[in-house]
Structure formats: C-alpha cells, structure tokens
Design a protein around this motif. Structure first.
Motif, PDB file in Angstrom:
ATOM      1  N   SER A  80      28.062 -85.888  -2.633  1.00 42.60           N
ATOM      2  CA  SER A  80      28.609 -85.709  -1.299  1.00 42.60           C
ATOM      3  C   SER A  80      29.981 -85.077  -1.432  1.00 42.60           C
ATOM      4  N   PHE A  81      30.585 -84.736  -0.299  1.00 43.21           N
ATOM      5  CA  PHE A  81      31.970 -84.281  -0.316  1.00 43.21           C
ATOM      6  C   PHE A  81      32.873 -85.461  -0.669  1.00 43.21           C
ATOM      7  N   VAL A  82      34.013 -85.171  -1.270  1.00 45.88           N
ATOM      8  CA  VAL A  82      34.890 -86.214  -1.795  1.00 45.88           C
ATOM      9  C   VAL A  82      35.322 -87.211  -0.721  1.00 45.88           C
ATOM     10  N   ALA A  83      35.410 -86.798   0.543  1.00 47.57           N
ATOM     11  CA  ALA A  83      35.885 -87.698   1.598  1.00 47.57           C
ATOM     12  C   ALA A  83      35.010 -88.933   1.752  1.00 47.57           C
ATOM     13  N   THR A  84      33.726 -88.821   1.429  1.00 45.30           N
ATOM     14  CA  THR A  84      32.843 -89.978   1.529  1.00 45.30           C
ATOM     15  C   THR A  84      33.339 -91.107   0.637  1.00 45.30           C
ATOM     16  N   THR A  85      33.713 -90.763  -0.592  1.00 45.69           N
ATOM     17  CA  THR A  85      34.195 -91.764  -1.543  1.00 45.69           C
ATOM     18  C   THR A  85      35.674 -92.081  -1.335  1.00 45.69           C
ATOM     19  N   SER A  86      36.489 -91.078  -1.120  1.00 44.15           N
ATOM     20  CA  SER A  86      37.928 -91.323  -0.997  1.00 44.15           C
ATOM     21  C   SER A  86      38.241 -92.214   0.194  1.00 44.15           C
ATOM     22  N   SER A  87      37.450 -92.128   1.264  1.00 42.31           N
ATOM     23  CA  SER A  87      37.674 -92.992   2.422  1.00 42.31           C
ATOM     24  C   SER A  87      37.438 -94.458   2.072  1.00 42.31           C
ATOM     25  N   ILE A  88      36.460 -94.698   1.229  1.00 43.20           N
ATOM     26  CA  ILE A  88      36.192 -96.064   0.776  1.00 43.20           C
ATOM     27  C   ILE A  88      37.391 -96.605   0.003  1.00 43.20           C
ATOM     28  N   PHE A 302      30.519 -64.465  -1.800  1.00 39.77           N
ATOM     29  CA  PHE A 302      31.003 -65.753  -2.294  1.00 39.77           C
ATOM     30  C   PHE A 302      30.058 -66.897  -1.915  1.00 39.77           C
ATOM     31  N   THR A 303      29.652 -67.618  -2.940  1.00 41.31           N
ATOM     32  CA  THR A 303      28.776 -68.770  -2.799  1.00 41.31           C
ATOM     33  C   THR A 303      29.604 -70.036  -3.060  1.00 41.31           C
ATOM     34  N   ARG A 304      28.957 -71.183  -3.012  1.00 40.57           N
ATOM     35  CA  ARG A 304      29.685 -72.425  -3.313  1.00 40.57           C
ATOM     36  C   ARG A 304      28.778 -73.397  -4.046  1.00 40.57           C
ATOM     37  N   ARG A 305      29.322 -73.984  -5.104  1.00 38.58           N
ATOM     38  CA  ARG A 305      28.600 -75.028  -5.840  1.00 38.58           C
ATOM     39  C   ARG A 305      28.863 -76.349  -5.115  1.00 38.58           C
ATOM     40  N   TYR A 306      28.048 -76.595  -4.121  1.00 37.19           N
ATOM     41  CA  TYR A 306      28.286 -77.678  -3.178  1.00 37.19           C
ATOM     42  C   TYR A 306      27.144 -78.666  -3.291  1.00 37.19           C
ATOM     43  N   PHE A 307      27.269 -79.833  -3.964  1.00 35.00           N
ATOM     44  CA  PHE A 307      28.531 -80.469  -4.379  1.00 35.00           C
ATOM     45  C   PHE A 307      28.613 -80.503  -5.904  1.00 35.00           C
ATOM     46  N   TYR A 308      29.660 -79.962  -6.433  1.00 34.29           N
ATOM     47  CA  TYR A 308      29.875 -79.956  -7.876  1.00 34.29           C
ATOM     48  C   TYR A 308      31.363 -80.175  -8.152  1.00 34.29           C
ATOM     49  N   PRO A 309      31.678 -81.004  -9.134  1.00 35.16           N
ATOM     50  CA  PRO A 309      30.774 -81.859  -9.920  1.00 35.16           C
ATOM     51  C   PRO A 309      30.420 -83.130  -9.171  1.00 35.16           C
ATOM     52  N   SER A 310      29.533 -83.913  -9.740  1.00 34.48           N
ATOM     53  CA  SER A 310      29.150 -85.186  -9.153  1.00 34.48           C
ATOM     54  C   SER A 310      30.386 -86.087  -9.034  1.00 34.48           C
ATOM     55  N   LEU A 311      30.528 -86.751  -7.899  1.00 37.93           N
ATOM     56  CA  LEU A 311      31.703 -87.605  -7.676  1.00 37.93           C
ATOM     57  C   LEU A 311      31.793 -88.744  -8.680  1.00 37.93           C
ATOM     58  N   SER A 312      30.657 -89.144  -9.212  1.00 40.73           N
ATOM     59  CA  SER A 312      30.633 -90.272 -10.152  1.00 40.73           C
ATOM     60  C   SER A 312      31.326 -89.961 -11.469  1.00 40.73           C
ATOM     61  N   SER A 313      31.614 -88.673 -11.715  1.00 41.54           N
ATOM     62  CA  SER A 313      32.209 -88.308 -13.008  1.00 41.54           C
ATOM     63  C   SER A 313      33.458 -87.448 -12.871  1.00 41.54           C
ATOM     64  N   SER A 314      33.995 -87.308 -11.630  1.00 40.22           N
ATOM     65  CA  SER A 314      35.047 -86.304 -11.463  1.00 40.22           C
ATOM     66  C   SER A 314      36.321 -86.794 -10.778  1.00 40.22           C
ATOM     67  N   LEU A 315      36.355 -88.050 -10.343  1.00 42.04           N
ATOM     68  CA  LEU A 315      37.509 -88.516  -9.582  1.00 42.04           C
ATOM     69  C   LEU A 315      38.489 -89.267 -10.487  1.00 42.04           C
ATOM     70  N   PRO A 316      39.743 -88.815 -10.574  1.00 37.69           N
ATOM     71  CA  PRO A 316      40.700 -89.414 -11.503  1.00 37.69           C
ATOM     72  C   PRO A 316      41.063 -90.848 -11.160  1.00 37.69           C
ATOM     73  N   GLY A 319      36.711 -94.672 -12.555  1.00 37.68           N
ATOM     74  CA  GLY A 319      36.117 -94.451 -13.868  1.00 37.68           C
ATOM     75  C   GLY A 319      34.840 -93.641 -13.745  1.00 37.68           C
ATOM     76  N   SER A 320      34.482 -92.961 -14.818  1.00 34.49           N
ATOM     77  CA  SER A 320      33.278 -92.139 -14.831  1.00 34.49           C
ATOM     78  C   SER A 320      32.037 -93.013 -15.010  1.00 34.49           C
ATOM     79  N   VAL A 321      31.022 -92.741 -14.198  1.00 37.45           N
ATOM     80  CA  VAL A 321      29.754 -93.463 -14.269  1.00 37.45           C
ATOM     81  C   VAL A 321      28.636 -92.439 -14.394  1.00 37.45           C
ATOM     82  N   GLU A 322      27.730 -92.648 -15.313  1.00 40.04           N
ATOM     83  CA  GLU A 322      26.624 -91.703 -15.484  1.00 40.04           C
ATOM     84  C   GLU A 322      25.617 -91.871 -14.347  1.00 40.04           C
ATOM     85  N   MET A 323      25.353 -90.792 -13.662  1.00 45.96           N
ATOM     86  CA  MET A 323      24.322 -90.719 -12.631  1.00 45.96           C
ATOM     87  C   MET A 323      23.422 -89.552 -13.011  1.00 45.96           C
TER      88      MET A 323
END
Length: 360
Positions: A80-88, A302-316, A319-323
């Motif tokens: 998903s877009f980062v806002a889904t997780t960052s809002s949590i 111009f295209t977009r890699r939407y959604f890349y990378p997976s939020l489970s491995s990219s948010l500082p 922690g990174s979780v394998e999905m």
C-alpha cells in the motif's frame, strides 16, 4: 512528455463561477457552504447516508484510528502507500503486516487469523488500486475476534460491490481526493461510517473537538478543508462518470495492444467493476520491468513502481519483516500512464515501445 498521471481540470469558467461566490461571501474555510454542499452531493452520488469532507486521506486515517479509540496492534497490508502504515504508527499503534493475495494484491484474509494476538484491536486493509478486498471474509474474522475494521479506500471512488458502495463496509472507510486520483478536489479526503455516533465523534475531531464557543467534547485536530478545494470537488463531480468512462476506454485499448505482453493485471473482485483508477501490470520478471521502464523513461514516458518497495522491508521506523508475496510482486509491479486526456495515439506508442523492449 507523458506523465504516469495528470489531474483532470474542468473548464476554468465553471471553477471561476464558484470563486465569485467565495469572494462575495468572504467565507474561505472552516466548512463553508461549498464544503457542506459537496458533502451533500457526494452522499447523493455515492448513495450513502454519512460523508465527511476532510483535509486529505492521511488525516482521514488518523482521525479514524482516534475515533475508534484503538491502542495496540493493527493488522495491515505491506502492499500500500506509506500513509496506510505511517498513520498507524503516528497514532501510537503497532502495525502488524499480513501478506497479500498473489492475484488480487489485497491483504489475504486466510493469513489474518494467524497474526491475531491478545493485543490486536483492528484490521486496516487497503482496496489496492480500488480493487475491493474480500470484505465478507474480513467482516467474519472481525466479528469472531471482536476487532474494528478500517478500509483505506484511497483509490476506490465510485467502486461498488453488488451495487452497494465499497464505502459501506467496515466500521469506517476513507477515500483520498488528492489531485492524482480519478476524482479529486486538488487536496482532500473523505470519511465514511454508517454509525451516527461515530459520525458525530469524527465531526468533532475534525474541528479541534470544539462543541461550542468556549467548550470542547473530544481531543481534536484541524481536519477541515477549504472552499477552494470544495469548489474543485463540486465542478469535477459533474464530470466523474465521463472521466471514469474515458479511463476505462484507455485501459481496454492498452489490453488490446498488449495482448502479447508478458504481464498480467491484478484479478478484480468478481462482484465489482473496475473504476479505472490505475493501470497496474505484474510483469514476468524485475529485469524485464527495469528494461521497459528505462526505454520508456528515455522517451519521456513516465511510469511508476506502485507500490515499491514493500512497506514491510522499507520503513526506517519499523523493523524489516519478510513478506514473501508482497516482496516479490512489489518488484514486478508497474503502473502505466493513465489519465483522461491521454490519446489513443499515445497509448499505441507506449504499447509499441513496451513490446519492442520485451521482444528484443
């Protein structure tokens, strides 16, 4: 230059007519008459009883978590877009990722139960690209474990399941009206709930919790929107059916021209119809994706890699979780240009370049 998306802009004269009214009233923000009219018109268009017009989709998510008084773990999607997780996280809760269905790209209900703990309080699922989640399965799980359900329907304007608005599902649903969306108010968001008590609470939260000139009833935030944004929403609503129809024509043309493309579109919900929000392709390999993207970039497409990378491995801040599925598909997902005034000739050119790179 062909961007991946472009905001629909209505005839400027129609927008200007609303501006004249704003100038004469001198009521610019704080839920003026245009903002109130937009809520009424949206309720009628979407066949819903309750709609709140707010600042943006992210504020809508934050207000939702606050209104439901959630504290603890919230099961959500890594795709998903980062806002889904960052809002949590912003609301002091803990996101717990559950992998996605490889065909729909939505959260996989069959994997939710294994992630439920004594601290789980809610499920926050995204209708990815507007494609409805398995709302019935999620509702059943939520009832069994006494969980709240929030839907991030940022992409889902106009989507229905069996003739009912997608926004009827869950305790609360939200939508984004950002300029990149097929229906927009420049900046904006919507909050939906069937519960009148929740609606009242959300309405207070939107306006600092104010209940009177010198009284407060809730912990609130400034989630209101302006008359200028409401004016854009009102004008654009006149054209929404035309916008969706044209976008679907473009998608069909892509499908015809890319019949031999080594890629597939996500599987859409069987009881729903595509609203034309995005044109995503799952490409056979990341190498082919990168090759195609490079060639299109070189031609200023111009295209977009939407959604890349997976939020489970990219948010500082997490922690990174394998999905496994989300990690894989996020690397192979590419959204192609899609907007109202994209021409057939431009679509054909994009498709020729894609197939040429694939076959070289």
């Amino acid at each position: 230059m062909i961007p991946v998306t472009k905001p629909f802009l209505p005839p400027i004269e129609e927008y200007h007519n609303f501006l004249q009214g704003i100038w004469s009233r001198e009521w610019i923000t704080n839920m003026g008459p245009l903002a109130s009219k937009l809520e009424m018109d949206l309720k009628e268009y979407l066949c819903l009883n309750h709609v709140l017009f707010v600042t943006n989709g992210t504020i809508a998510l934050q207000m939702t978590i606050k209104a439901l008084e959630i504290n603890g773990e919230i099961i959500t999607t890594p795709f998903s877009f980062v806002a889904t997780t960052s809002s949590i996280v912003w609301e002091g809760c803990k996101p717990v990722f559950v992998d996605i269905d490889p065909e729909t790209l939505n959260i996989d209900p069959n994997k939710i139960i294994a992630s439920i703990t004594k601290d789980t309080k809610a499920i926050l699922a995204t209708h990815v690209y507007g494609n409805p989640c398995d709302v019935l399965a999620i509702e059943e799980i939520a009832k069994q474990y006494n969980l709240k359900v929030i839907y991030d329907g940022a992409h889902s304007f106009g989507v229905k399941i069996n003739g009912r608005s997608i926004f009827e599902y869950g305790d609360i649903s939200i939508c984004s009206l950002h300029a990149t969306k097929l229906y927009h108010s420049t900046e904006g968001g919507l909050v939906f709930t069937k519960d009148p008590n929740l609606l009242k609470k959300l309405s207070l939260i939107r306006n600092f919790g104010i209940t009177g000139f010198d009284s407060f009833g809730e912990l609130g935030i400034n989630g209101k929107n302006s008359e200028f944004h409401a004016a854009m929403g009102l004008v654009n609503l006149k054209y929404i059916d035309q916008i969706i129809a044209r976008r679907l024509e473009i998608i069909n043309r892509y499908s015809e021209k890319l019949e031999n493309f080594k890629a597939v579109n996500p599987k859409w919900h069987k009881d729903s119809e595509n609203n034309g929000a995005y044109l995503p392709y799952i490409i056979s390999s990341e190498n082919l994706l990168l090759k195609i993207k490079k060639a299109l970039d070189a031609n200023e497409i111009f295209t977009r890699r939407y959604f890349y990378p997976s939020l489970s491995s990219s948010l500082p801040y997490l922690g990174s979780v394998e999905m496994t599925i989300s990690d894989d598909l996020s690397k192979r997902m590419l959204c192609l240009p899609l907007y109202y005034d994209l021409t057939n000739e431009e679509v054909d050119w994009i498709c020729r370049l894609i197939l040429r790179e694939q076959n070289n």
